[in-house]
Design a protein around this motif. Structure first.
Motif, mmCIF file in Angstrom:
data_model
loop_
_atom_site.group_PDB
_atom_site.id
_atom_site.type_symbol
_atom_site.label_atom_id
_atom_site.label_comp_id
_atom_site.label_asym_id
_atom_site.label_seq_id
_atom_site.Cartn_x
_atom_site.Cartn_y
_atom_site.Cartn_z
ATOM 1 N N PRO A 104 0.804 -1.226 0.000
ATOM 2 C CA PRO A 104 0.000 0.000 0.000
ATOM 3 C C PRO A 104 0.841 1.283 0.000
ATOM 4 N N LEU A 105 1.957 1.291 0.738
ATOM 5 C CA LEU A 105 2.782 2.493 0.817
ATOM 6 C C LEU A 105 3.377 2.845 -0.539
ATOM 7 N N LEU A 106 3.882 1.836 -1.266
ATOM 8 C CA LEU A 106 4.450 2.070 -2.590
ATOM 9 C C LEU A 106 3.367 2.528 -3.565
ATOM 10 N N PHE A 107 2.205 1.904 -3.488
ATOM 11 C CA PHE A 107 1.107 2.273 -4.381
ATOM 12 C C PHE A 107 0.691 3.722 -4.144
ATOM 13 N N LYS A 108 0.556 4.115 -2.877
ATOM 14 C CA LYS A 108 0.164 5.490 -2.564
ATOM 15 C C LYS A 108 1.200 6.482 -3.052
ATOM 16 N N ARG A 109 2.494 6.125 -2.916
ATOM 17 C CA ARG A 109 3.545 7.035 -3.372
ATOM 18 C C ARG A 109 3.469 7.250 -4.877
ATOM 19 N N CYS A 110 3.271 6.177 -5.622
ATOM 20 C CA CYS A 110 3.127 6.305 -7.081
ATOM 21 C C CYS A 110 1.879 7.107 -7.435
ATOM 22 N N PHE A 111 0.810 6.883 -6.690
ATOM 23 C CA PHE A 111 -0.443 7.606 -6.904
ATOM 24 C C PHE A 111 -0.236 9.108 -6.739
ATOM 25 N N PHE A 112 0.428 9.513 -5.652
ATOM 26 C CA PHE A 112 0.617 10.943 -5.393
ATOM 27 C C PHE A 112 1.620 11.572 -6.367
#
Length: 254
Positions: free
Chosen positions: A230-238
């Motif tokens: 989730p942390l990596l996904f959120k970083r890519c999202f932002f």
């Protein structure tokens, strides 16, 4: 808005809408938010932001009703967040009165600023707590500002999501609170668009069609949630949102 049926007559735009709503739904399925932000941001590359917002009405409303209905504290959240929810309605309609006709360049500028601000806070992991004695006043202010941002850009997340995160709700209640906020924002925006004559049966039909890829995307996102970090996904999202916001700022200044 009159050219929307002709817009859908183009296979390229038809495919664009499907792909955008699958992607936006997938993001929402993984992290619980992002459908309106992604959809407005990407669709506005090929159509005015308010036309994109009109397409978003049905998918956003139904997916957020589903999201708020799955949490454990709906009644308690309704009571606690009522100042913010009323503020969202007031801000949306106030903005409609103050800015009756928004220049496309200014709308793009506002959208770019909203996306960059949201992305920056997400990447910086900025977090604070709202003191209990200030919660009611800040809730009303946050709702009013959110309504004004929604009415001018079609984006629901600023500053409502950072405020909700600052209330230190548990994970399920936070997702439910965001669903509640987004539902009220969607309804207020729909009323605003309808009163301005920007929401007709052609748009409603197109918006209903967009629900299908959005639901498909949410199902894919929920499947991916168990496999992704989730942390990596959120970083890519932002990071993606920041780049999209920078694109709008560049276009508005050109």
């Amino acid at each position: 808005m009159e050219n929307l049926p002709q817009l859908f007559a183009s296979n390229q735009h038809y495919l664009l809408v499907v792909l955008v709503f699958i992607l936006a739904g997938m993001v929402k399925g993984v992290i619980g938010l992002g459908l309106p932000t992604i959809a407005i941001g990407l669709l506005s590359l090929s159509m005015p932001a308010m036309e994109a917002a009109a397409l978003l009405i049905v998918p956003s409303l139904l997916t957020n009703i589903w999201q708020l209905g799955r949490g454990p504290q709906l009644i308690l959240l309704l009571r606690r967040l009522s100042p913010m929810l009323l503020g969202i309605c007031a801000g949306t309609f106030l903005s409609a009165l103050l800015f009756h006709k928004i220049n496309a360049a200014w709308s793009g500028l506002g959208l770019g600023l909203a996306l960059i601000a949201y992305a920056t806070m997400g990447l910086a992991s900025i977090h604070w707590n709202v003191p209990t004695r200030l919660e009611t006043g800040l809730s009303s202010l946050t709702g009013t500002l959110t309504g004004m941002v929604t009415a001018t850009t079609g984006v629901f997340v600023m500053p409502s999501v950072p405020f909700l995160q600052a209330l230190n709700l548990d994970k399920d209640s936070l997702i439910q609170a965001m669903g509640l906020s987004f539902t009220v924002s969607t309804l207020a925006l729909a009323v605003k668009l309808a009163s301005a004559g920007s929401l007709d049966w052609h748009v409603a039909g197109s918006s209903l069609f967009a629900l299908l890829p959005a639901l498909l995307g949410m199902q894919l996102g929920q499947c991916l949630r168990k496999k992704l970090q989730p942390l990596l996904f959120k970083r890519c999202f932002f990071i993606g949102l920041f780049g999209l916001g920078a694109h709008y700022l560049w276009g508005a200044s050109a």
